[in-house]
Design an enzyme around this catalytic site. Structure first.
Site, short mmCIF file in Angstrom:
data_model
loop_
_atom_site.label_atom_id
_atom_site.label_comp_id
_atom_site.label_asym_id
_atom_site.label_seq_id
_atom_site.Cartn_x
_atom_site.Cartn_y
_atom_site.Cartn_z
N ASN A 28 28.59 2.87 -1.83
CA ASN A 28 28.20 2.86 -3.25
C ASN A 28 28.85 4.01 -3.72
OD1 ASN A 28 26.84 2.82 -5.45
ND2 ASN A 28 24.88 2.63 -4.38
N ARG A 87 29.55 -1.85 -3.99
CA ARG A 87 28.47 -2.10 -4.96
C ARG A 87 29.38 -1.94 -6.41
NH1 ARG A 87 22.24 -0.01 -5.39
NH2 ARG A 87 21.75 -1.60 -7.13
N HIS A 176 19.85 -4.32 -10.46
CA HIS A 176 19.09 -4.03 -9.37
C HIS A 176 19.04 -5.53 -8.51
CE1 HIS A 176 16.30 -0.64 -10.86
NE2 HIS A 176 17.30 -0.32 -10.04
N HIS A 204 10.86 -3.56 -9.04
CA HIS A 204 11.52 -2.47 -8.36
C HIS A 204 11.16 -1.05 -9.17
CE1 HIS A 204 15.05 -0.45 -6.15
NE2 HIS A 204 14.75 0.45 -7.13
N ASN A 207 13.54 5.86 -9.53
CA ASN A 207 14.14 6.66 -10.47
C ASN A 207 14.50 5.40 -11.85
OD1 ASN A 207 13.90 9.06 -11.20
ND2 ASN A 207 15.02 9.58 -9.15
N GLY A 208 15.31 4.57 -11.27
CA GLY A 208 15.61 3.39 -11.96
C GLY A 208 14.53 2.51 -11.93
N ARG A 237 14.78 7.35 -18.20
CA ARG A 237 15.11 6.42 -19.06
C ARG A 237 13.52 6.04 -19.91
NH1 ARG A 237 18.58 2.64 -15.40
NH2 ARG A 237 18.64 4.68 -13.95
N ASP A 279 9.74 13.16 -11.26
CA ASP A 279 9.20 13.16 -10.30
C ASP A 279 7.83 12.63 -10.13
OD1 ASP A 279 8.20 13.01 -7.46
OD2 ASP A 279 9.94 14.02 -6.86
N GLU A 385 19.01 -1.98 0.00
CA GLU A 385 19.91 -2.73 -0.85
C GLU A 385 21.14 -2.72 -0.11
OE1 GLU A 385 18.73 0.28 -3.85
OE2 GLU A 385 18.97 -1.18 -5.39
P1 ADP Z 1 16.20 5.68 -7.20
O1 ADP Z 1 16.08 4.73 -8.31
O2 ADP Z 1 16.92 6.92 -7.56
O3 ADP Z 1 16.71 5.08 -5.78
P2 ADP Z 1 13.79 6.09 -5.60
O4 ADP Z 1 13.60 4.61 -5.51
O5 ADP Z 1 14.17 6.89 -4.45
O6 ADP Z 1 14.76 6.33 -6.81
O7 ADP Z 1 12.37 6.46 -6.38
C1 ADP Z 1 12.21 7.84 -6.81
C2 ADP Z 1 10.92 7.84 -7.25
O8 ADP Z 1 10.10 7.57 -6.30
C3 ADP Z 1 10.42 9.33 -7.80
O9 ADP Z 1 9.85 9.23 -9.02
C4 ADP Z 1 9.68 9.73 -6.80
O10 ADP Z 1 8.57 10.67 -7.25
C5 ADP Z 1 8.93 8.54 -6.15
N1 ADP Z 1 8.08 8.72 -4.77
C6 ADP Z 1 8.81 9.15 -3.78
N2 ADP Z 1 7.88 9.39 -2.75
C7 ADP Z 1 6.82 9.08 -3.28
C8 ADP Z 1 5.50 9.22 -3.18
N3 ADP Z 1 4.84 9.53 -1.76
N4 ADP Z 1 4.35 9.37 -3.93
C9 ADP Z 1 4.57 8.85 -5.34
N5 ADP Z 1 6.02 8.69 -5.68
C10 ADP Z 1 6.79 8.89 -4.90
#
Ligand code: ADP
Length: 609
Positions: A28, A87, A176, A204, A207-208, A237, A279, A385
């Site tokens: 990726n 990817r 996704h 899903h 972050n995205g 976003r 976050d 993924e």
């Molecule tokens: P990406 O789209 O970059 O792959 P992820 O799927 O890793 O992103 O998701 C990141 C998000 O998940 C962040 O907003 C993070 O705060 C949230 N996150 C991760 N662990 C927890 C948790 N234990 N409780 C709440 N939110 C979480």
């Protein structure tokens, strides 16, 4: 177009998805990162995983890849890589499946770069580096957009000037794909069901973030659009926003297009509303301490997701499963609870304890968080993924390995008639019975001396043979070409499913009958015995793809229904139109691929509507 003779047999040589062990390197390549994982299939073991960040120029990507290969070599894995899978974010309108990469395919992907200027060029740089370092292994592309190519036009189309949309390829593509594909399959598996039997809303949330409506196995709606900006609230976003608001802000703030782009993609979403960051954990902490904008960000996020669940339930005419994945979907019990609140009218009842405790158990597989009253199953699944991509690649490559499997004979069914005793009497007289002419390949079935005429509103077809034995229901099977001649519109149906099919008049030597239903185009299918099913790795009512290759008119039949019964003999049945389309006489071999049922259920439902 002459119908071919009845049940002409042609031996195809099918090969099914190869079951041998494959090590697949999943790559990726992002704008400044390279993520790699080596997965062993079919065990699905992760052998090696590594990320490289801050790769700011082509040379640093090359260096990272060299370092990756060096490490793999030192661990003794470098000569155990069977394939690389890449990817690719945007597959445009062209790619609805994974493809094996070659120069021509790469050129086609390059032409899609204007649709994803931030992603595709980087993805392709990764392809270039990996292909030159590992030229001897096959390289496969998996597209984020591919899953959603099944969306109907009404879901894909933006209400813009058609001419402009067509010129620039502006429509909903969605992203996704590997994640929605993976988690929806896992949900179905966990429920002991087929994805083809379920309506799933997949969320899903990372972050995205995106939502996807999977209606009986096919994506019919998704929240991301031409770009990954539309839809749900994301880390940075905005998701859905009134374009008028964006124009207003750009005008008032005197932004350039790239400033507007940054404002919507990098400074909005959870970060934008809260002013804290992207976050979710930080926002939950601040909200608990009474931070107003952090609380608002959580509420907007949950409200938007809930809205999409409602919308997608309406689109699919119901929902059977709601599935959560991604960093937030997998980990935030409170966000899941916010999203699912007040959905009891849909039949969603959360099990609060299961919801709170589920994250620890995700490594063992999907966890159900709905309670026993809940008509809708709510499932949390850890997405994977890379594994989704590796499976796609293995399936594609396995399917192209021609093996020495048992051949599937192909029988071409000419138009024919199955009658009830009552109809036989009406058409042929009081003491009529069927006179067997010759045995057919399926045991107990025979062609008869007797023939009838079919009369439609536009024309007639005389001398259509009756097949015995008599049945409890009338069923007349014709081809599409016959339909035009008769002037009727017969649905494509499985044998025996004649309810609300087309009407037809039958004429025999002693009388005629007007059937209100019974006229169908037969759904292509394969008859097989249980031991054949075992050998091919399929089961009754599965749908498979049969690649027919070797002739001038290469063709893949999708949605081929598998029918398994002790009394059957191995044989694929297609009609005369299908045989002509494939130029069957010139064929020497074919491939049976264990996938391809995704549209089948959907199509049958649409036709019945
Ligand atoms: P990406 O789209 O970059 O792959 P992820 O799927 O890793 O992103 O998701 C990141 C998000 O998940 C962040 O907003 C993070 O705060 C949230 N996150 C991760 N662990 C927890 C948790 N234990 N409780 C709440 N939110 C979480």
């Amino acid at each position: 177009m002459q119908p071919k003779s009845y049940c002409r047999k042609l031996a195809l040589r099918p090969a099914i998805v190869d079951k041998r062990t494959m090590n697949i390197l999943v790559l990726n390549t992002g704008s400044s990162s390279l993520k790699a994982e080596l997965l062993e299939l079919p065990s699905e073991k992760s052998i090696f995983k590594k990320s490289f960040e801050r790769l700011m120029d082509p040379q640093s990507l090359q260096d990272a890849f060299d370092a990756l290969l060096k490490e793999l070599r030192e661990l003794g894995f470098s000569n155990r890589i069977d394939a690389c899978v890449h990817r690719i974010v945007h597959g445009g309108k062209e790619f609805s499946q994974p493809v094996k990469l070659n120069d021509a395919i790469i050129a086609r992907i390059e032409r899609l770069c204007p649709l994803a200027p931030l992603h595709n060029p980087n993805n392709l740089r990764g392809v270039e580096v990996a292909r030159s370092a590992l030229p001897e292994v096959p390289h496969v592309a998996v597209f984020d957009t591919a899953l959603h190519r099944t969306m109907p036009r009404r879901a894909k189309t933006y209400a813009l000037r058609s001419e402009l949309s067509d010129k620039h390829g502006v429509e909903r593509y969605g992203f996704h794909g590997p994640s929605h594909d993976y988690v929806s399959r896992e949900c179905a598996l966990a429920l002991g069901s087929n994805r083809e039997d379920l309506r799933i809303v997949s969320l899903h949330l990372g972050n995205g973030a995106s939502a996807c409506a999977l209606e009986y196995g096919a994506s019919v709606e998704t929240s991301m659009g031409l770009t990954p900006l539309e839809g749900l609230v994301m880390g940075t976003r905005s998701g859905d926003v009134d374009v008028g608001a964006a124009i207003h802000l750009a005008r008032e703030e005197k932004w350039s297009l790239s400033q507007l782009d940054d404002a919507l993609n990098k400074e909005s979403g959870l970060k934008g509303i809260s002013g804290i960051g992207n976050d979710l954990r930080d926002l939950e902490e601040h909200a608990a301490e009474g931070h107003d904008k952090a609380g608002l960000a959580l509420n907007v996020f949950a409200h938007r997701a809930k809205k999409y669940i409602g919308a997608y339930t309406a689109v699919m005419g119901g929902v059977d499963v709601i599935c959560f994945t991604g960093g937030i979907g997998e980990n935030s019990a409170s966000m899941r609870q916010r999203i699912l609140g007040r959905l009891d009218f849909l039949g969603v009842h959360l099990d609060f304890d299961a919801n709170r405790g589920c994250s620890e158990n995700l490594n063992e597989g999907p966890v159900e968080i709905s309670d026993s009253r809940s008509r809708v199953k709510v499932i949390v699944v850890r997405t994977h993924e890379n594994l989704s991509m590796a499976r796609s690649a293995a399936s594609l490559l396995g399917a192209s390995l021609k093996g020495e499997q048992k051949p599937i004979p192909i029988a071409v069914s000419a138009r024919h008639v199955h009658l009830t005793q009552e109809s036989l009497v009406k058409l042929f007289g009081e003491n009529a019975s069927l006179t067997p002419l010759k045995e057919l390949s399926q045991p107990g079935q025979f062609a008869c001396e007797e023939k009838v005429n079919l009369i439609g509103p536009r024309g007639r077809i005389d001398g259509v043979r009756i097949l015995g034995p008599l049945r409890p229901g009338n069923q007349i099977e014709i081809s599409r070409t016959d339909e035009f001649k008769l002037g009727v519109d017969a649905p494509v149906r499985h044998s025996g499913h004649v309810k609300a099919s087309a009407p037809i008049v039958l004429e025999g030597p002693k009388g005629r009958i007007e059937l209100r239903e019974g006229l169908i185009c037969a759904w292509r299918h394969i008859h097989m015995q249980p031991e054949d099913a075992l050998a091919y790795g399929v089961k009754d009512k599965d749908y498979v793809e049969v690649d027919i290759i070797g002739g001038d008119r290469e063709l893949t039949f999708k949605d081929v229904l598998v029918r398994v019964k002790d009394s059957y003999r191995l044989e694929m049945h297609i009609d005369t139109d299908e045989a002509n389309a494939a130029d069957l006489p010139r064929l020497s071999e074919g491939l049976l691929v264990r996938q391809g049922g995704r549209h089948a259920k959907l199509k049958s439902l649409r036709r019945q509507h």
